[in-house]
Enzyme design. Structure first.
Site, mmCIF file in Angstrom:
data_model
loop_
_atom_site.group_PDB
_atom_site.id
_atom_site.type_symbol
_atom_site.label_atom_id
_atom_site.label_comp_id
_atom_site.label_asym_id
_atom_site.label_seq_id
_atom_site.Cartn_x
_atom_site.Cartn_y
_atom_site.Cartn_z
ATOM 1 C CE LYS A 238 -3.856 -1.722 2.857
ATOM 2 N NZ LYS A 238 -4.967 -1.488 1.929
ATOM 3 N NE ARG A 312 -10.969 -9.596 -1.820
ATOM 4 C CZ ARG A 312 -11.282 -8.710 -2.757
ATOM 5 N NH1 ARG A 312 -11.548 -9.117 -4.010
ATOM 6 N NH2 ARG A 312 -11.309 -7.431 -2.488
#
Length: 458
Positions: A238, A312
């Site tokens: 990120k 996820r």
């Protein structure tokens, strides 16, 4: 009773009078002439959020005027949550009814929250005499649950890693006599390969937290919360701006624990199970890589399209495990996609389910509890976007469209079609302070789901 509320003691309290622009003239006319003059001198016009203490002859506060939105206008039912930050120390009571009395009382409690673990940040020294007709035990447990979620999310990751999250869950489970279990480290590799893959680069071992509470003969309700205690993005790193508040990436777990607190404290007639995959998505030589392929607990192989779509992955193994127990209702909460925030902003998490009755109940409870949620579709045509050329499924399809929906579709692959499943893509954070919602970690979706479970299983 929550510490904000004063048990019946006969102690004198100061009245808070709620006013709107439409009723201000009538309320003003009933005030003593000096109070009318004082309000006029201060330009008080019942603007929403305006607060004016009126002096008594001896210099004390005779009563407090507080502005609310007019009926028929867009209203913030948590507006009274501003009061604790505006009032001087003391004991208060509501002189008249706000738009929603229960939510006003709850907002008052939520507005007293301050995160003070690392610096002096005292909560307002105000107390409220509970109005008649309000279930204060329920208000107390909801306020306590919100504090738990906020405290967990606000705690920085150096003090809230997987082990500390396990400690928080264990403390809660012990308080209510729940059976507790945790699988940690390399023990996850065989049964929970996706959880292990995401967490294996960190020196802080990943784990799957698992506790159960309630009568085994009651309906099985399973809650699954994403517990990524910090997310660097993995090797698909990120940017610093995206990493800045990633201590909140365990917000799903925090809110699941808040929801479990409410369910257990209320004694709902359910067999509750809580599963939290707790990991740190770190960068090291052992980190999982783009285009790696792992076999999931459920069986399908997963190609890693992006290591920053790790939430996820850990939820997939946990959901598959939860589904093996065949719960009557399976609910997961996670801080999952920026796409949800682009579409709906930070205050309105999307939720997904194929159960129409459940969808309507969630919407109704979210509105009634001022805990907003918005349904998005499990749009089947987008399921093909998850296809991989080398595995059964890709965790992050290219293209960037419908990111929250494709995440939900990914998770749906790990839940049997016969299972009643609710997925909520929360933000878990208030970017700028609002009434009853200070900047920082937030309890999202838990209050609405608690109301739904209370109505079904009280």
């Amino acid at each position: 009773m929550h510490s904000v509320f004063e048990a019946a003691s006969g102690a004198p309290s100061t009245a808070i009078t709620f006013v709107t622009k439409s009723n201000w003239l009538a309320i003003s006319a009933a005030l003593p002439a000096p109070a009318q003059a004082f309000a006029a001198a201060h330009g008080f016009a019942a603007k929403p959020g305006a607060c004016l203490p009126l002096p008594a002859a001896d210099g004390s506060i005779a009563q407090v005027l507080f502005g609310l939105e007019d009926d028929g206008k867009p209203r913030d039912l948590f507006r009274p949550g501003q009061l604790p930050g505006l009032l001087p120390p003391g004991l208060y009571h509501f002189a008249n009814a706000p738009h929603d009395l229960r939510l006003a009382v709850l907002a008052f409690a939520l507005g007293c929250y301050r995160f003070s673990r690392y610096r002096s940040n005292e909560a307002p020294k105000v107390r409220l005499v509970p109005p008649d007709g309000i279930d204060m035990a329920d208000i107390g447990r909801v306020a306590e649950a919100a504090r738990l979620a906020r405290d967990l999310i606000n705690t920085p990751s150096n003090d809230m890693g997987p082990a500390e999250l396990e400690d928080a869950a264990r403390t809660l489970a012990t308080r209510f006599g729940a059976a507790f279990n945790c699988i940690a480290g390399d023990e996850l590799a065989k049964g929970f390969p996706l959880i292990h893959a995401v967490g294996m680069a960190s020196p802080r071992a990943p784990r799957l937290i698992d506790f159960s509470w309630g009568d085994p003969t009651h309906p099985k309700i399973t809650l699954v919360g994403k517990g990524v205690c910090f997310d660097t993005g993995g090797l698909d790193l990120k940017p610093s701006s995206g990493m800045l508040i990633m201590k909140k990436d365990m917000g799903g777990a925090a809110n699941v624990l808040a929801l479990a607190l409410m369910v257990m404290d209320a004694g709902l007639k359910v067999r509750l199970r809580v599963l939290i995959p707790a990991v740190e998505n770190a960068v090291a030589g052992t980190a999982f890589r783009p285009l790696d392929i792992f076999k999931s607990r459920k069986g399908p192989t997963v190609e890693i399209g992006n290591t920053d779509a790790e939430g996820r992955l850990v939820l997939a193994d946990a959901l598959a495990y939860a589904d093996e127990d065949k719960p009557e209702l399976l609910i997961d909460l996670g801080t999952l996609t920026g796409a949800a925030r682009v579409a709906l902003g930070p205050d309105l998490p999307p939720y997904y389910t194929d159960d129409e009755a459940l969808a309507l109940d969630v919407a109704r409870c979210a509105t009634a509890q001022n805990d907003p949620l918005w349904r998005l579709p499990l749009w089947a045509p987008y399921d093909a976007w998850l296809d991989s050329k080398t595995a059964d499924i890709n965790n992050a399809p290219s293209g960037g469209f419908a990111g929250s929906i494709t995440c939900a579709l990914f998770l749906q692959r790990f839940v049997e079609p016969t299972t009643t499943w609710l997925h909520v893509d929360i933000y878990g954070w208030t970017p700028s302070a609002k009434p009853a919602r200070p900047e920082g970690g937030e309890c999202q979706a838990a209050r609405a789901i608690y109301a739904l479970l209370s109505q079904r299983y009280a």
